[in-house]
Structure formats: structure tokens, C-alpha cells
Design a protein around this motif. Structure first.
Motif, PDB file in Angstrom:
ATOM      1  N   CYS A 315       5.608  -8.982  23.873  1.00 29.84           N
ATOM      2  CA  CYS A 315       4.882  -7.753  24.191  1.00 29.84           C
ATOM      3  C   CYS A 315       3.380  -7.993  24.128  1.00 29.84           C
ATOM      4  CB  CYS A 315       5.306  -6.643  23.231  1.00 29.84           C
ATOM      5  SG  CYS A 315       4.398  -5.094  23.451  1.00 29.84           S
ATOM      6  N   ALA A 316       2.907  -8.615  23.043  1.00 27.13           N
ATOM      7  CA  ALA A 316       1.478  -8.881  22.902  1.00 27.13           C
ATOM      8  C   ALA A 316       0.981  -9.808  24.010  1.00 27.13           C
ATOM      9  CB  ALA A 316       1.200  -9.481  21.527  1.00 27.13           C
ATOM     10  N   TYR A 317       1.756 -10.819  24.336  1.00 34.09           N
ATOM     11  CA  TYR A 317       1.371 -11.771  25.385  1.00 34.09           C
ATOM     12  C   TYR A 317       1.225 -11.052  26.725  1.00 34.09           C
ATOM     13  CZ  TYR A 317       1.517 -15.918  28.375  1.00 34.09           C
ATOM     14  OH  TYR A 317       1.224 -16.885  29.305  1.00 34.09           O
ATOM     15  N   ARG A 318       2.198 -10.209  27.077  1.00 36.42           N
ATOM     16  CA  ARG A 318       2.148  -9.528  28.362  1.00 36.42           C
ATOM     17  C   ARG A 318       0.996  -8.531  28.437  1.00 36.42           C
ATOM     18  NH1 ARG A 318       4.503 -13.187  31.254  1.00 36.42           N
ATOM     19  NH2 ARG A 318       6.775 -13.228  31.168  1.00 36.42           N
ATOM     20  N   VAL A 319       0.701  -7.854  27.335  1.00 32.67           N
ATOM     21  CA  VAL A 319      -0.416  -6.917  27.337  1.00 32.67           C
ATOM     22  C   VAL A 319      -1.729  -7.657  27.575  1.00 32.67           C
ATOM     23  CG1 VAL A 319      -1.769  -5.344  25.888  1.00 32.67           C
ATOM     24  CG2 VAL A 319       0.717  -5.147  25.961  1.00 32.67           C
ATOM     25  N   VAL A 320      -1.933  -8.792  26.895  1.00 30.43           N
ATOM     26  CA  VAL A 320      -3.143  -9.591  27.122  1.00 30.43           C
ATOM     27  C   VAL A 320      -3.182 -10.082  28.561  1.00 30.43           C
ATOM     28  CG1 VAL A 320      -4.352 -11.702  26.466  1.00 30.43           C
ATOM     29  CG2 VAL A 320      -3.312 -10.263  24.702  1.00 30.43           C
ATOM     30  N   GLN A 321      -2.046 -10.512  29.073  1.00 29.12           N
ATOM     31  CA  GLN A 321      -1.990 -11.008  30.445  1.00 29.12           C
ATOM     32  C   GLN A 321      -2.389  -9.923  31.436  1.00 29.12           C
ATOM     33  OE1 GLN A 321       1.942 -11.784  32.256  1.00 29.12           O
ATOM     34  NE2 GLN A 321       1.210 -13.871  32.623  1.00 29.12           N
TER      35      GLN A 321
END
Length: 423
Positions: A315-321
């Protein structure tokens, strides 16, 4: 092969409709044997022995029992019709009484109470008549039998009928519950496929944005700076390869998700063929890719990094992406900062940039599918995403997620401080 060996045995279940007839024929034969044995007994009450006429009437009274479950009322009428002249000829009524009682029980267990009561009354009348036709005139005993025997048979038959109806209702309820479970499973599959489709949208949007910027850069410096052009083309090759790998993994998930509800799904991808789902450890690679695309990105990590649940890290990775993709598309020229803060019970992620203020492009990005997908993803894991312009200029995306397994060295006060501070 095992199923092929079992398949020829299935036709053995076809004659299932004949099994009640076979069973009832066996029961009728057993009851007939008991009646013939009783007819040979000396009752001591003045009844004649069972002769040819009595034997034929006894046989005629028991033959209809073979069809008692198919035509219970008609069978009871046929038995009573033979039993009455048998008694009128002076034979012992007990010989054929078991056939009459079995016929009455069958009616009571398969028909409504009104029909069962009428059939029981007919049996009681015949019993009472046998008392008047008896050689010693035992009317009192016949009257007792005429009241007790039909009442007991009707009561037990109706109880059996209610039990069978309850079983049928339970079977219907179980089938309905199974259908509801299957429907929920299908809805879960559809929701999972929609989630995977959002994942695919995020992946493609990010990588295509990088490829577009790099292609433009390579075209611009193709003759004046061949080295930069080659580096841009190398970045395009790496980014497109990564995009294809993630697309392949997502499409594999979509294919494996479309299966029978309740079946155990296989692993979403082969660990030897596809890369694992991205985690926070891949943020540095993402930042490097953004720098190659012409957007300086600083990655700052505060607190002690620790292993988080896979869903939280994804989730955190996709939000940053998604946030960096929006920076790349709508906020250039700019500098972006990604700050990841590990707190005792939360994970805080801020993506800020110092690009132009909120214009139509930024407004569209903030209300489009990308940031809506961020918020939905965060809600799934009990977190929240806030977005908006910063007072000092630029734009900010903040993610707050519950993150268990906090290190012992951090305190709740640190958590409160980290949750309220600005990047």
C-alpha cells in the motif's frame, strides 16, 4: 484415470426409482409370511383354521402393500376391502390386521392429518365389526383396539411426516446458504479482480510516464548529447521490462482469480518466474528512476526500519508511486521529497514537491482515479490519505497506516510527535 474407472459404476444409481418398490415388495412378503404362520395357529376362540379361501384372501390383502408408498390411500382401501369379507367369513381378524395397520401408517406418514384420520376411522370401524362377528362376541376388546390402534398409528405416522418435511426444509435451507456462499465468493472474486485492475492502472501509469519523459529527452539530445540519449534509452528499456513483468504478474492474478468459488487458488505467480510484490525497500530504485526522468527525488527514512505486513508495504509503495507519477506528469519542473517515518504503531509517508501551485492539471489529478485509488487502498488497511497544496508552495500527499510490531526503543510520545509534525 481414477475417475474413468469409477465412471462405469454410476449407471448403477439409475434404478433408484425402483428401489422403493423392491423394498415394499420385500416387506409385503415378510408380513404375508407372518400372517400365514398366524393363520395356522389354534386360537382357542372358535375361529376355523386358515383354509384355501382364507389363504387366498390373505394373499389378496397383502399384494397391494407392494405399492403402498406410491398409492398409499388406494392400497389402504384395497386392504380394508379384502379384510372385511375375510372377517365376515368367520376367520381370525388378527391374521390380516398387520397388513391393515401397515397400510394405515403409510397413509399417516405421507398424507395430511385429515386423510390419515379418515383412514384410521375406517380401520377402527373394521376392528369394531370384528368384535361383533367374533364367535365369543368380544366387543369390548375390539372397541379398545378400534380406538387405540388407529390413534397410535396416525400419531406416529404424522410425526414421521413432519420429520421428513423438516428434513426437506433443512435441505432447502442448506442449498440456499450454499448459493449465498457461492454468490459471496463470486463477489469477492470480482472485488479482487477490480483491485488488481487498479493495481495494473497504477503500474502502467507510472511506467508509461517515465517512458514518455525519457523518450522526449532522448529525442531532444539525440544529436547534441549521444551519451545522455543512450542513458535515456537504457532507462526506457529497464522501465518497459519492469512494466511488462508487473503486467504479467497482474494478469496471472486475474486468470487464477477466475475459478470455482470455494476452490483453493494457487500461488499468484511462480517465484522462479515473476518478481515478488514491491515493498518499501524498492523506493530507492523508484527514486532513481524518477531522477533519470528529470525529477530530483530525495528519499528520507526516519526511525528504525522494520518488516511490516506485505499488504501495508505494498500500500505504501503504491501510494508513493502514484504521488511521484502525478509529480512527473503535472508539477515539473520541481523537486520531490519522499519521507518515510517508522513509528511504534504507525507508518507515516509524505510525498511533497515544490512545483507550481494548484492549477487545473493538479486539481484533475487530485480528483481523478489515481488519488481515489490511494484513499481506497489506505482504507483497506485501516489508514488514511490526505492530499492538498502546501502553504509554502507545492503539493503534499500524506499517508498514515497502522503498522504493528513496533521496536521497543520507540515511544508513544514519538508516535504522537511524528503524526502531527510537518515534513
Amino acid at each position: 484415470m481414477q475417475r474413468q474407472r469409477r465412471w462405469p459404476r454410476r449407471p448403477a444409481r439409475i434404478p433408484i426409482h425402483r428401489s422403493p418398490l423392491i423394498t415394499d415388495t420385500g416387506i409385503a412378503a415378510a408380513v404375508l409370511a407372518c400372517a400365514l404362520l398366524l393363520g395356522r395357529q389354534d386360537t382357542g376362540e372358535g375361529y376355523p383354521p386358515l383354509g384355501v379361501t382364507g389363504g387366498l384372501l390373505t394373499l389378496a390383502a397383502h399384494l397391494p402393500l407392494c405399492l403402498r408408498r406410491r398409492h398409499p390411500v388406494a392400497v389402504a382401501g384395497a386392504v380394508f376391502a379384502v379384510w372385511t369379507p375375510y372377517i365376515a367369513l368367520g376367520h381370525w381378524p388378527v391374521v390380516n390386521s398387520l397388513a391393515a395397520q401397515l397400510a394405515l401408517y403409510t397413509v399417516a406418514s405421507t398424507r395430511p392429518l385429515r386423510t390419515a384420520a379418515a383412514t384410521g376411522a375406517a380401520l377402527g370401524a373394521i376392528w369394531l365389526y370384528s368384535g361383533f362377528a367374533a364367535p365369543d362376541g368380544s366387543v369390548a376388546a375390539a372397541a379398545a383396539l378400534a380406538l387405540v390402534v388407529p390413534a397410535v398409528l396416525v400419531r406416529f405416522g404424522q410425526s414421521a411426516r413432519e420429520s421428513e418435511r423438516r428434513g426437506e426444509r433443512l435441505a432447502e435451507l442448506a442449498a440456499q446458504l450454499q448459493e449465498e456462499r457461492d454468490a459471496k465468493a463470486r463477489r469477492a472474486v470480482a472485488e479482487e479482480q477490480a483491485r488488481i485492475a487498479r493495481e495494473l492502472h497504477d503500474v502502467i501509469a507510472h511506467h508509461i510516464s517515465v517512458i514518455s519523459v525519457q523518450a522526449g529527452l532522448a529525442d531532444y539530445v539525440f544529436e547534441t548529447d549521444p551519451g545522455t540519449a543512450r542513458r535515456s534509452l537504457a532507462t526506457i528499456a529497464d522501465t518497459s521490462s519492469e512494466a511488462l513483468e508487473e503486467m504479467r504478474r497482474m494478469l496471472t492474478l486475474l486468470r487464477t482469480g477466475d475459478r470455482t468459488p470455494g476452490a483453493h487458488a494457487p500461488e499468484p505467480y511462480d517465484s522462479e518466474t515473476y518478481a515478488p510484490m514491491p515493498t518499501l525497500s524498492g523506493l530507492e530504485e523508484m527514486a532513481a528512476r524518477m531522477r533519470a526522468g528529470g525529477v530530483p527525488v530525495d528519499l528520507l527514512v526516519e526511525g528504525r526500519p522494520r518488516t511490516l505486513p506485505p499488504g501495508v508495504e505494498l500500500c505504501a509503495y503504491r501510494v508513493v508511486q502514484e504521488a511521484l507519477t502525478n509529480v512527473l506528469k503535472h508539477a515539473r519542473p520541481t523537486t520531490a521529497v519522499v519521507r518515510v517515518r517508522y513509528r511504534p504503531h504507525r507508518l507515516l509517508v509524505d510525498v511533497t514537491d515544490d512545483g507550481p501551485g494548484p492549477g487545473p492539471a493538479r486539481t484533475t489529478a487530485g480528483s481523478g482515479h489515481g488519488l481515489i485509488g490511494m484513499r481506497e487502498r489506505a482504507k483497506l488497511y485501516g489508514g488514511a490519505v490526505t492530499t492538498g497544496p502546501r502553504p509554502e508552495g507545492g503539493f503534499q500527499v500524506r499517508l498514515v497506516l497502522p503498522a504493528p510490531s513496533a521496536p521497543a526503543g520507540e515511544t508513544a510520545a514519538d508516535d504522537r510527535h511524528g503524526g502531527s509534525g510537518r515534513p
